[in-house]
Design a protein around this motif. Structure first.
Motif, PDB file in Angstrom:
ATOM      1  N   CYS A  41       0.798  -1.225   0.000  1.00 21.53           N
ATOM      2  CA  CYS A  41       0.000   0.000   0.000  1.00 21.53           C
ATOM      3  C   CYS A  41       0.829   1.273   0.000  1.00 21.53           C
ATOM      4  O   CYS A  41       0.285   2.374   0.172  1.00 21.53           O
ATOM      5  CB  CYS A  41      -0.946  -0.011   1.210  1.00 21.53           C
ATOM      6  SG  CYS A  41      -2.178  -1.347   1.152  1.00 21.53           S
ATOM      7  N   ILE A  42       2.124   1.148  -0.161  1.00 18.07           N
ATOM      8  CA  ILE A  42       2.959   2.358  -0.224  1.00 18.07           C
ATOM      9  C   ILE A  42       2.467   3.249  -1.373  1.00 18.07           C
ATOM     10  O   ILE A  42       2.216   2.796  -2.476  1.00 18.07           O
ATOM     11  CB  ILE A  42       4.442   1.978  -0.435  1.00 18.07           C
ATOM     12  CG1 ILE A  42       4.999   1.339   0.844  1.00 18.07           C
ATOM     13  CG2 ILE A  42       5.274   3.200  -0.825  1.00 18.07           C
ATOM     14  CD1 ILE A  42       6.419   0.849   0.690  1.00 18.07           C
ATOM     15  N   GLY A  43       2.318   4.511  -1.091  1.00 23.05           N
ATOM     16  CA  GLY A  43       1.858   5.462  -2.101  1.00 23.05           C
ATOM     17  C   GLY A  43       0.369   5.671  -2.108  1.00 23.05           C
ATOM     18  O   GLY A  43      -0.120   6.620  -2.733  1.00 23.05           O
ATOM     19  N   THR A  62      -8.114   2.053  -4.435  1.00 24.20           N
ATOM     20  CA  THR A  62      -6.831   2.133  -3.721  1.00 24.20           C
ATOM     21  C   THR A  62      -6.146   0.777  -3.653  1.00 24.20           C
ATOM     22  O   THR A  62      -5.390   0.515  -2.708  1.00 24.20           O
ATOM     23  CB  THR A  62      -7.055   2.665  -2.295  1.00 24.20           C
ATOM     24  OG1 THR A  62      -7.959   1.766  -1.604  1.00 24.20           O
ATOM     25  CG2 THR A  62      -7.624   4.059  -2.304  1.00 24.20           C
ATOM     26  N   SER A  63      -6.380  -0.066  -4.639  1.00 26.91           N
ATOM     27  CA  SER A  63      -5.820  -1.421  -4.639  1.00 26.91           C
ATOM     28  C   SER A  63      -6.187  -2.184  -3.377  1.00 26.91           C
ATOM     29  O   SER A  63      -5.422  -3.019  -2.892  1.00 26.91           O
ATOM     30  CB  SER A  63      -4.288  -1.380  -4.797  1.00 26.91           C
ATOM     31  OG  SER A  63      -3.929  -0.806  -6.027  1.00 26.91           O
ATOM     32  N   LEU A 557      -4.007  -1.526   6.090  1.00 25.07           N
ATOM     33  CA  LEU A 557      -4.885  -2.659   5.827  1.00 25.07           C
ATOM     34  C   LEU A 557      -5.057  -2.814   4.327  1.00 25.07           C
ATOM     35  O   LEU A 557      -5.044  -1.824   3.582  1.00 25.07           O
ATOM     36  CB  LEU A 557      -6.250  -2.458   6.485  1.00 25.07           C
ATOM     37  CG  LEU A 557      -6.286  -2.311   8.002  1.00 25.07           C
ATOM     38  CD1 LEU A 557      -6.323  -0.835   8.390  1.00 25.07           C
ATOM     39  CD2 LEU A 557      -7.484  -3.037   8.608  1.00 25.07           C
ATOM     40  N   GLN A 558      -5.240  -4.037   3.916  1.00 26.20           N
ATOM     41  CA  GLN A 558      -5.548  -4.307   2.515  1.00 26.20           C
ATOM     42  C   GLN A 558      -6.537  -5.466   2.439  1.00 26.20           C
ATOM     43  O   GLN A 558      -6.383  -6.478   3.122  1.00 26.20           O
ATOM     44  CB  GLN A 558      -4.302  -4.661   1.711  1.00 26.20           C
ATOM     45  CG  GLN A 558      -4.578  -4.785   0.206  1.00 26.20           C
ATOM     46  CD  GLN A 558      -3.355  -5.175  -0.590  1.00 26.20           C
ATOM     47  OE1 GLN A 558      -2.493  -5.909  -0.106  1.00 26.20           O
ATOM     48  NE2 GLN A 558      -3.262  -4.683  -1.823  1.00 26.20           N
ATOM     49  N   GLN A 567      -7.779  -8.907  -6.702  1.00 28.38           N
ATOM     50  CA  GLN A 567      -8.666  -7.912  -6.112  1.00 28.38           C
ATOM     51  C   GLN A 567     -10.049  -8.509  -5.872  1.00 28.38           C
ATOM     52  O   GLN A 567     -10.425  -9.535  -6.443  1.00 28.38           O
ATOM     53  CB  GLN A 567      -8.786  -6.703  -7.048  1.00 28.38           C
ATOM     54  CG  GLN A 567      -7.472  -5.962  -7.266  1.00 28.38           C
ATOM     55  CD  GLN A 567      -6.964  -5.300  -5.993  1.00 28.38           C
ATOM     56  OE1 GLN A 567      -7.660  -4.485  -5.405  1.00 28.38           O
ATOM     57  NE2 GLN A 567      -5.762  -5.671  -5.568  1.00 28.38           N
ATOM     58  N   LEU A 568     -10.824  -7.865  -4.993  1.00 32.04           N
ATOM     59  CA  LEU A 568     -12.184  -8.301  -4.731  1.00 32.04           C
ATOM     60  C   LEU A 568     -12.997  -8.355  -6.013  1.00 32.04           C
ATOM     61  O   LEU A 568     -12.770  -7.584  -6.942  1.00 32.04           O
ATOM     62  CB  LEU A 568     -12.877  -7.337  -3.764  1.00 32.04           C
ATOM     63  CG  LEU A 568     -12.415  -7.313  -2.315  1.00 32.04           C
ATOM     64  CD1 LEU A 568     -13.144  -6.197  -1.571  1.00 32.04           C
ATOM     65  CD2 LEU A 568     -12.666  -8.645  -1.641  1.00 32.04           C
ATOM     66  N   SER A 569     -13.978  -9.249  -6.037  1.00 31.58           N
ATOM     67  CA  SER A 569     -14.875  -9.303  -7.190  1.00 31.58           C
ATOM     68  C   SER A 569     -15.605  -7.973  -7.342  1.00 31.58           C
ATOM     69  O   SER A 569     -16.193  -7.468  -6.376  1.00 31.58           O
ATOM     70  CB  SER A 569     -15.903 -10.418  -7.005  1.00 31.58           C
ATOM     71  OG  SER A 569     -16.931 -10.314  -7.967  1.00 31.58           O
TER      72      SER A 569
END
Length: 582
Positions: A41-43, A62-63, A557-558, A567-569
């Protein structure tokens, strides 16, 4: 997203001093797992909130990342929900897996800037006082809930079946034929199984004729504890004096396709026979929209079907006269909403009947209105603590059961299922909260309730049109309100969105006189490294509490679909809802 409705949000970007690999969101680390959130999550922006402020964020932007800054000198706590906000009607249900992970980066030197003070909280509380001994209404029945939901879906299919036709919605203006006379003998078709795919003939006699209700009693009803004329007059008086005006004020008018000015209540052993094995409860009463269409097995009349007093059998306990009457009162006000809804959607506007989740939520709201608006003496004289107990306790218990297990229950449940009792509780809770937020008449919800019924729109599109909100914001805000409501965690919340105005639900659910298990929603705490996998179902979500000590390290958190790193659906239309509570 409407920033004004979500409260102010300040977003800052800070740089982690952590060294090492900076794998992307789709890559994996040395153990085959995705990189830690502190690396992945950097950036991405940091979400910084003042106490009482909340935000709704799209993890797809945000990914999947959510970053919390260094705590100030007094520490920090946030409530986080992860929700699926997709309200699209589906046959099998919208759901998908998630993996939520947390880690802590090495923070930049010094604490973050102190957040600004929140705006003053609204003055004056509309929550009703806590009522001890609230519960004690009729027992809940999964069998009845399943049957009721199955009938709603069958109605939708009949409206598309060429064998069935819609009738005129009412007699000509000002022309209402005579009500049936006392002693009238008539043969009806009644569902003979829980699919309502076969029918039984029931011969019954009119035993009560009121202003709005005519009661027919099955000539073959058991004679062990027969209903008296006084019993039938009690049921008829409750409907005429309370159920009819409450429901027609809240939702609109029923049809009158037989032109007799009354709704028929058929009390028949055929309803008892629907559940010969009562392990999952029994069907107390129902309405079926097929009776308002011209087609096979239609009675071509506005009819409620109800059970009758009956002796115990090998599969079911006895139904006494008093038990029948007490259970039928909340059943009638519930089923009458279904009758009104079918008329307004399918006959008046020639549309489809309402989606089952919202149709049931509105009928459970009708029960709540009965509990609020019927004089207490009508229920306390029967031994109930209050009318809220007799009419609304099932909603409170269903809601409690939903909060115990939000990740296995839908709010927008699929049309292939009728909705279980916890999902019924969730639908009522969501609708009740939406009325608290958007109805000008907060307690009763009128005219918003009328807008929800007197329309051709259905389901989530109907709710969005009636409230002016969006599911992407409403669902996370509602889920936060379920935890916070009248609890101690958030004494000030300037938007009012994270509260119920009509109930003090946390006090009710925490009252040991009502629930020995205490408040059911206990989110896991995230203080550092953390991982949890599960499933998101449409309209529902998961709660978490983020805890940082004084000057505590940031939290990253991710959320991903799984440990594979995807990624999530997008079908979930997932959202983070977050509010700072300390």
């Amino acid at each position: 997203m409407n920033p004004a409705s979500l409260g102010p949000l300040r977003v800052a970007v800070w740089t982690s001093l952590m060294l090492g690999a900076m794998g992307g969101c789709g890559s994996t680390g040395p153990n085959g797992n995705p990189p830690l959130p502190s690396e992945a999550c950097i950036g991405q922006p940091v979400t910084q909130l003042a106490v009482g402020q909340h935000a709704v964020l799209d993890p797809a932007a945000t990914s999947g990342c959510l970053r919390i800054p260094i705590a100030d000198a007094s520490g920090a706590q946030h409530l986080l929900v992860l929700a699926s906000t997709n309200g699209t009607r589906s046959s099998s249900g919208i759901e998908g897996t998630y993996l939520l992970r947390a880690s802590q980066p090495v923070p930049a030197a010094g604490p973050s800037a102190a957040p600004s003070s929140p705006a003053p909280s609204p003055t004056g509380s509309l929550a009703l006082p806590q009522e001890t001994g609230l519960l004690g209404g009729p027992p809940r029945s999964p069998a009845a809930a399943e049957f009721d939901g199955a009938l709603r879906e069958r109605e939708r299919r009949l409206l598309s079946d060429p064998r069935y036709q819609r009738r005129p919605v009412a007699a000509p203006a000002g022309v209402i034929g005579p009500a049936p006379p006392l002693g009238d003998l008539r043969t009806f078709k009644a569902c003979a199984n829980l699919l309502c795919s076969s029918f039984a003939n029931v011969t019954a006699t009119a035993r009560f004729i009121g202003e709005h209700l005519a009661i027919y009693l099955d000539n073959n009803a058991p004679a062990n504890d027969p209903l008296t004329n006084a019993d039938l007059a009690e049921l008829g008086a409750a409907f005429d004096a309370y159920h009819y005006p409450i429901d027609t004020t809240a939702f609109g008018r029923e049809s009158d396709i037989d032109g007799n000015g009354v709704v028929i209540m058929l009390m028949t052993k055929a309803v008892n026979d629907l559940t010969p094995d009562c392990d999952k409860g029994r069907v107390v009463g129902f309405f079926f929209g097929g009776d308002l269409l011209v087609g096979p097995n239609s009675n071509r009349a506005e009819i409620f079907y109800t059970l009758v007093p009956a002796p115990a059998t090998s599969g079911c306990t006895v139904v006494t006269r008093r038990m029948a009457i007490n259970n039928l009162k909340p059943t009638l006000i519930h089923e009458f909403q279904h009758m009104i809804s079918f008329n307004q959607h399918a006959l008046v506007r020639t549309g489809l009947s309402e989606d089952t989740w919202l149709n049931e939520a509105l009928s459970h709201l009708a029960e709540e209105l009965g509990g609020r608006l019927i004089p207490a003496s009508e229920c306390t004289l029967l031994g109930f603590p209050s009318c809220r107990s007799q009419y609304s306790s099932g909603n409170i218990i269903n809601g409690y059961d939903y909060l115990k297990d939000t990740d296995t229950n839908y709010v927008f449940f699929p049309n292939a299922t009728p909705g279980n009792l916890p999902e019924r509780g969730a639908g009522w809770l969501f609708l009740r909260w939406a009325l608290d937020q958007f109805a000008t008449d907060t307690i009763s919800g009128t005219p918003t309730t009328r807008a929800l019924v007197q329309t051709s729109a259905t389901g989530s599109a109907n709710l969005v049109a009636a409230t002016g909100g969006s599911l992407s914001a409403l669902v996370p805000q509602w889920l936060m309100a379920l935890y916070l409501d009248d609890g101690p965690d958030l004494p000030e919340e300037p938007t009012g969105r994270l509260r119920y105005k009509s109930w003090g639900l946390r006090a009710i659910w925490s009252n040991p006189e009502n629930f020995s298990g205490g408040f059911p929603l206990v989110p896991p705490s995230i203080t550092g490294t953390f991982s949890k996998s599960g499933a998101l179902k449409a309209g529902s979500g998961q709660h978490f509490v983020l805890v940082q000590p004084a000057l505590g390290a940031p939290l990253d958190l991710q959320v991903l679909r799984s440990a594979a790193g995807a990624q999530l659906s997008p079908d979930l239309q997932a959202r983070f809802g977050i509010v700072r509570i300390r």
